[in-house]
Design an enzyme around this catalytic site. Sequence first.
Site, PDB file in Angstrom:
ATOM      1  CB  VAL A 117      -4.954   5.797  -1.262  1.00 59.32           C
ATOM      2  CG1 VAL A 117      -4.828   4.155  -0.974  1.00 59.32           C
ATOM      3  CG2 VAL A 117      -3.947   5.962  -2.495  1.00 59.32           C
ATOM      4  CB  SER A 118     -10.497   4.402  -0.215  1.00 58.59           C
ATOM      5  OG  SER A 118     -11.130   5.240  -1.414  1.00 58.59           O
ATOM      6  CB  ALA A 119     -10.233   3.764   5.007  1.00 58.90           C
ATOM      7  NE  ARG A 169      -3.559   2.108   2.876  1.00 56.03           N
ATOM      8  CZ  ARG A 169      -4.843   2.494   2.518  1.00 56.03           C
ATOM      9  NH1 ARG A 169      -5.393   1.767   1.486  1.00 56.03           N
ATOM     10  NH2 ARG A 169      -5.502   3.689   2.753  1.00 56.03           N
ATOM     11  CD  GLN A 221      -7.956   0.986  -1.116  1.00 60.43           C
ATOM     12  OE1 GLN A 221      -7.323   0.885  -0.246  1.00 60.43           O
ATOM     13  NE2 GLN A 221      -7.720   1.567  -2.131  1.00 60.43           N
TER      14      GLN A 221
END
Length: 407
Positions: free
Chosen positions: A75-77, A41, A81
Amino acid sequence: MMAVDGGDQAGELRARLADELIARGYIRSTRVEAAFRAVPRHAFVPADTPLDVTYHVDRSVVTKRDENGVAVSSVSAAYIQVAMIEQAELRPGSRVLEIGSGGYNAALLAEVVGPGGRVVSVDIDPEVTDRAAGLLEAAGYGGRVTVITADAQGEVFGRESFDAIIVTAGAWDLAPAWLRGLAVGGRLVVPLRMNGVSRSIGFRWEMGRLVGTSAVVGGFVPMQGAGEHLDREFRLPDGRGGAVTLRFDDGAPDDPALLDGVLASERGEAWSGVTVGHGESFADLYLWFAGFLPGFCKLAADEGTELAQERKSWFPFGVVRGDSFAYLSVRPALEGRGVEFGARAYGAHGGEAATAMVEQIQAWDERGRTEPGFEYWPTGSALARFPDDVAVLHKTHGLVAITWPAC
């Protein structure tokens, strides 16, 4: 399977976060777990992002802001995701369309569907797609994800169909092109905005409409391009240089000038007798308001205003009645049993606004403390006749029906 690590600390944090996501029930399948443990990530967020932020369960990371500083790509949590990928019910070999690019989510999808699958990621912003494509290439996924710059509201893919379409930006409505792009038995996962309240809903086709199979609470950057929906905002000055802003997704007042000077009036309040315990979720109360409370809005208070100084005693949801408005408030419940819900109000008819909100709090307490169901009926479908206890929200290309099961 790809396994790229940026150091022992990143690997340890990713493993720890994977364990937490499993324990909380967000990761439910071995394929999603393996994908999360494999994809770095930290390789897809800005280089100066602290690792503890990158690998936090519910922290999103902004990757681009507009000229006003508003986040337009992120970038979503992590929790949302993996939850959305689980909602899509992917299998090895699945064909997946991701709407809204960032790189990381597409890499997760590539791991889940495997080398026999197909992942296409589309975004309207060429800066976003260039960044995503470069990061995917650097992380080893360049040959496994196709990145396209386009407005996904249109007919971008011709006759190609997908087993799943995952939308990663807040959508006010469902584009007809998405529905046409779903293969038979396909899943649409979309963060749908319903009168200002969002849920990531997993949909499947059933007898002429989309039926929700799951819903997850989460926040998302708004859709751009043809699918953009702008809220209407009204600033209410407090007479001391600050203001309270009311934001309407739909149903804005016909004559907002009636609210001029409303903050100078004496504040009133009403209480519901409805309580929630400390740590108990009440997120669906907001959705109940969105469906059943005419004049519903969201509000924000400038620093220095009376509301800002009392920030721990209220939530940013309100209702307007003519020349008055009320907002959701809390106070300590008796005997330490959490908090009691109520409404505080300004204006000559503030009592009516507060009472309207309190009545819906009580109705939610009686019927709404169960998980709601969602349906989407495209324009032209044979609509059902909805009873009064179903919330119906009209959209451009169809309507959303929200149903709470009887307690």
